[in-house]
Scaffold this active site. Sequence first.
Site, short mmCIF file in Angstrom:
data_model
loop_
_atom_site.label_atom_id
_atom_site.label_comp_id
_atom_site.label_asym_id
_atom_site.label_seq_id
_atom_site.Cartn_x
_atom_site.Cartn_y
_atom_site.Cartn_z
N ASN A 79 27.34 11.73 24.14
CA ASN A 79 27.16 13.09 23.61
C ASN A 79 28.47 13.86 23.50
O ASN A 79 28.45 15.07 23.27
CB ASN A 79 26.17 13.86 24.48
N GLU A 95 19.00 6.21 29.56
CA GLU A 95 19.73 7.47 29.55
C GLU A 95 19.51 8.32 30.79
O GLU A 95 19.12 9.48 30.73
CB GLU A 95 19.34 8.29 28.31
N LYS A 137 28.86 0.99 21.72
CA LYS A 137 27.54 1.57 21.97
C LYS A 137 26.71 0.62 22.83
O LYS A 137 26.03 1.04 23.77
CB LYS A 137 26.81 1.84 20.64
N ARG A 166 25.06 7.07 29.89
CA ARG A 166 24.82 7.16 28.45
C ARG A 166 25.10 8.55 27.92
O ARG A 166 25.32 8.75 26.73
CB ARG A 166 23.35 6.75 28.16
N HIS A 182 28.80 16.62 21.10
CA HIS A 182 27.46 16.90 20.60
C HIS A 182 26.87 18.23 21.09
O HIS A 182 25.97 18.77 20.46
CB HIS A 182 26.51 15.75 20.93
N HIS A 196 25.53 20.19 18.18
CA HIS A 196 24.10 20.54 18.03
C HIS A 196 23.93 22.04 17.87
O HIS A 196 23.07 22.49 17.10
CB HIS A 196 23.30 20.05 19.24
N HIS A 200 25.11 16.19 10.53
CA HIS A 200 25.31 15.90 11.96
C HIS A 200 26.74 15.48 12.31
O HIS A 200 27.37 16.06 13.21
CB HIS A 200 24.30 14.83 12.38
N GLU A 225 31.47 9.56 14.28
CA GLU A 225 30.90 8.84 15.43
C GLU A 225 31.75 7.61 15.77
O GLU A 225 31.82 7.22 16.94
CB GLU A 225 29.45 8.42 15.15
N LYS A 249 16.74 4.19 20.93
CA LYS A 249 16.17 5.54 20.93
C LYS A 249 15.52 5.80 19.58
O LYS A 249 16.13 5.61 18.54
CB LYS A 249 17.27 6.59 21.20
N ARG A 261 0.67 -0.60 20.55
CA ARG A 261 1.53 -0.43 21.74
C ARG A 261 2.81 -1.26 21.63
O ARG A 261 3.36 -1.72 22.63
CB ARG A 261 0.77 -0.75 23.02
N1 LIG Z 1 18.45 6.96 17.58
C1 LIG Z 1 19.70 7.28 17.87
O1 LIG Z 1 20.26 6.81 18.87
C2 LIG Z 1 20.45 8.22 16.96
C3 LIG Z 1 21.84 8.39 17.11
C4 LIG Z 1 22.47 9.24 16.23
C5 LIG Z 1 21.77 9.87 15.21
N2 LIG Z 1 20.42 9.69 15.11
C6 LIG Z 1 19.64 10.32 14.06
O2 LIG Z 1 20.09 9.79 12.80
C7 LIG Z 1 19.81 10.75 11.79
C8 LIG Z 1 21.00 10.86 10.90
O3 LIG Z 1 21.26 9.59 10.31
P1 LIG Z 1 21.95 9.48 8.88
O4 LIG Z 1 23.20 10.26 8.89
O5 LIG Z 1 22.00 8.04 8.52
O6 LIG Z 1 20.91 10.29 7.99
P2 LIG Z 1 19.95 9.86 6.78
O7 LIG Z 1 19.04 8.77 7.18
O8 LIG Z 1 19.34 11.12 6.32
O9 LIG Z 1 20.97 9.30 5.68
C9 LIG Z 1 21.87 10.18 5.09
C10 LIG Z 1 21.67 10.22 3.56
O10 LIG Z 1 22.25 9.05 2.99
C11 LIG Z 1 21.30 8.39 2.17
N3 LIG Z 1 21.66 6.97 2.23
C12 LIG Z 1 21.53 6.17 3.29
N4 LIG Z 1 22.06 4.97 3.03
C13 LIG Z 1 22.53 5.02 1.76
C14 LIG Z 1 23.21 4.10 0.92
N5 LIG Z 1 23.56 2.88 1.37
N6 LIG Z 1 23.52 4.48 -0.32
C15 LIG Z 1 23.21 5.72 -0.75
N7 LIG Z 1 22.60 6.64 -0.01
C16 LIG Z 1 22.26 6.30 1.24
C17 LIG Z 1 19.98 8.78 2.72
O11 LIG Z 1 18.96 8.66 1.74
C18 LIG Z 1 20.22 10.22 3.13
O12 LIG Z 1 20.09 11.05 2.02
C19 LIG Z 1 19.45 12.04 12.50
O13 LIG Z 1 18.07 12.26 12.40
C20 LIG Z 1 19.84 11.79 13.96
O14 LIG Z 1 19.03 12.49 14.86
C21 LIG Z 1 19.76 8.87 15.98
ZN LIG Z 2 25.69 11.78 16.94
#
Ligand SMILES: NC(=O)c1ccc[n+]([C@@H]2O[C@H](COP(=O)([O-])OP(=O)(O)OC[C@H]3O[C@@H](n4cnc5c(N)ncnc54)[C@H](O)[C@@H]3O)[C@@H](O)[C@H]2O)c1
Ligand SMILES: [Zn+2]
Lengths: 377, 377
Positions: B253, B245, B235, B249, B256, B260, B275, B194, B152, B130
């Site tokens: 978006n 949210e 942020k 918050r 977005h 999306h 994304h 972003e 999140k 938990r």
């Molecule tokens: N929790 C939140 O508030 C929030 C906000 C925005 C996005 N997200 C989520 O984040 C995700 C997208 O994140 P992302 O764009 O980081 O995707 P990701 O984690 O898939 O990373 C993108 C790619 O870069 C590679 N990578 C990462 N760091 C690297 C580095 N230093 N050197 C080489 N390669 C590297 C990863 O292996 C991957 O192939 C989505 O699932 C989205 O829903 C969450």
């Molecule tokens: Zn985003």
Amino acid sequence: MNAITSASDERLVRVPLGERAYDILIGPGLIVRAGKEIAARLMGRRAAIITDENVAPLYLDALFASLHEAGIQPSKLVLPAGEKTKSFEHLMAVCDAVLTARVERNDAVIALGGGVIGDLAGFAAGIVRRGVRFVQVPTSLLSQVDSSVGGKTGINTHHGKNLVGVFHQPDLVLADTDVLNTLSEREFRAGYAEVAKYGLIDKPDFFAWLEANWKEVFSGGAARIEAIAASCQAKSDVVVADERENGPRALLNLGHTFGHALEAATAYDSRRLVHGEGVSIGMVLAHEFSSRLNLASPDDAKRVEAHLKMVGLPTRMGDIPGELPPVEVLMDAIAQDKKVKSGKLTFILTRGIGQSFVADDVPTSEVLSFLREKHPQ
Amino acid sequence: MNAITSASDERLVRVPLGERAYDILIGPGLIVRAGKEIAARLMGRRAAIITDENVAPLYLDALFASLHEAGIQPSKLVLPAGEKTKSFEHLMAVCDAVLTARVERNDAVIALGGGVIGDLAGFAAGIVRRGVRFVQVPTSLLSQVDSSVGGKTGINTHHGKNLVGVFHQPDLVLADTDVLNTLSEREFRAGYAEVAKYGLIDKPDFFAWLEANWKEVFSGGAARIEAIAASCQAKSDVVVADERENGPRALLNLGHTFGHALEAATAYDSRRLVHGEGVSIGMVLAHEFSSRLNLASPDDAKRVEAHLKMVGLPTRMGDIPGELPPVEVLMDAIAQDKKVKSGKLTFILTRGIGQSFVADDVPTSEVLSFLREKHPQ
Ligand SMILES: NC(=O)c1ccc[n+]([C@@H]2O[C@H](COP(=O)([O-])OP(=O)(O)OC[C@H]3O[C@@H](n4cnc5c(N)ncnc54)[C@H](O)[C@@H]3O)[C@@H](O)[C@H]2O)c1
Ligand SMILES: [Zn+2]
Ligand SMILES: NC(=O)c1ccc[n+]([C@@H]2O[C@H](COP(=O)([O-])OP(=O)(O)OC[C@H]3O[C@@H](n4cnc5c(N)ncnc54)[C@H](O)[C@@H]3O)[C@@H](O)[C@H]2O)c1
Ligand SMILES: [Zn+2]
């Protein structure tokens, strides 16, 4: 389905948790009124009912109809009964059903069943859309007096019980006391062990009242409602003092350290031992152990045992059918349940009826020699 | 591994969330110092590192060694890279690894990777026992400026993205700016969308600063650290105003809703659209749509597009390789993402650069005719 009496003797316990505050309604006929009570409190007009295959044929139609009448669109998911249902696999199925029912943040997941369904459905309600509304309709005595109150939810993994979950308080608890009439005598008794527990923790008068009135609690009517309401109030008090279990909430584990070890020792085989039976034996052991440590009088342990025996609960390890593993195995289970710090264990001990406390310096060696003495083989 | 520079230009952003408050450290060389920073803040001496197969060969050994040196016992789990890893199946695997590593409440789960690893590992940290401690070591620009801050967490189901998860704030975020040197140019740009978003929401000066300094942000050094710190601060401000949210918050978006829909329309195929690229196109569309509704000047939309194009981001639906589904399908995706209430949609619109707001009465018909105009086919 059983005859449903009118809502005369109803009791209300309010759990005052700020913006997470909620009502527990306790009394007859609540399932029939569930739709109205829910519609009066929640904004959403969709609900996903989660239940098990034992409870579904008895109460699902009535709950479904009640929601429908109140203008709430219900969906249902019926799962296998039993502890094994608290798994990742079933959690996925519940989340899927809740999303398929298009339940949004202000809509509700409704748990109709015992602690297994409550823990599982509550977990799903806590994680779908990062939290939707949750209503408990507990149908076992154990769930009415314990698991439906306090917001602990979770599932089991092969590492152990309740190791994965969230704190997610319900928005409403509807404890329909009529439904307990279809509960097996054995399950009722097991739930009763938790009722007695509240007296033993810190309410000696309640324990004395139970000694005098237990027959009425078992047969139904006003004393049953009274006992359930008192238990919910006791649990609520502890939860409000320590919502996330950092301190005093540990007292709720009176009898549970030994009890959990016995459950593990019988491989959670409900034919041999159910949770409340383990707690019953565990509470007697906790009192005897406290007396052995010269903290409490041996008479208190005898009084506890006499009462639990009177209602038909097992009170000795020897009461468990089949062979128990050796003391060392039980000790391992205890050490896994509690964190051992340099040979010391945290334990709920007592100075007498209703005078329990958290002791965090119990020597492993003392527990071991005590268990040797008590082990039946 | 890349050369690691000294910790000179480091920045600290504190997220003031009461008893859930935490630090975000931003600067070079943080992975090498991670053990020290974690040991200084957390009581536990065990940590389960979760990472992906792209990041592991680059940075896992350094993090592992750093923890070890600081007296923390690390374990590791390397998962496949990519959005598909945010699944129930992998969640189970992470929970299992965390339990196998005997991580307790005061020990930590450490996410080493982009937003995918952060969202998944954070979810596991929120539900094992938990809730255990959680440290984000974001390695993509997107995760450094967005997903690692705010708590999140979640996974995807076949019903849609991020539909199951919890709010679980990290206890520390270590954004090592050196590691961005190994990120692909395309992923860096996607994260940059972003960064620009924070300017467009309510910081016109920051947007102007980015127009002037984006080259330095891309090439590294002080401007990059500055841009990441400003983004984390932005942020943090929004998260503190609305942790769960319920209101403001939603401004995060911006871009977005369209974004999306485009991600869904390209079946989340990262070869066609990632994304941040969807957000880039979405932000241009949001500005154009606002101008069409006579809320903002068309010059603002042009200025937004010019800048995003300059850094190499796609800005038009026609920039997406392959065919797009018809307008009606995009519209369906928008309606599913947002709740449609009697023909009205909730949308983030703007009165100009840095003047965005939540509009909850956008007629579906207006969106539809706007999309018809913009659709490339
Ligand atoms: N929790 C939140 O508030 C929030 C906000 C925005 C996005 N997200 C989520 O984040 C995700 C997208 O994140 P992302 O764009 O980081 O995707 P990701 O984690 O898939 O990373 C993108 C790619 O870069 C590679 N990578 C990462 N760091 C690297 C580095 N230093 N050197 C080489 N390669 C590297 C990863 O292996 C991957 O192939 C989505 O699932 C989205 O829903 C969450
Ligand atoms: Zn985003
Ligand atoms: N969340 C908490 O705070 C908390 C506290 C205590 C126990 N628990 C959990 O609760 C679970 C045990 O709860 P339980 O004892 O209710 O188990 P249970 O849900 O398995 O119910 C016991 C049996 O009674 C049946 N049943 C339930 N209501 C009935 C009715 N009205 N008529 C006929 N049959 C009925 C069920 O189908 C089941 O076979 C355990 O998983 C335990 O971990 C949780
Ligand atoms: Zn119990």
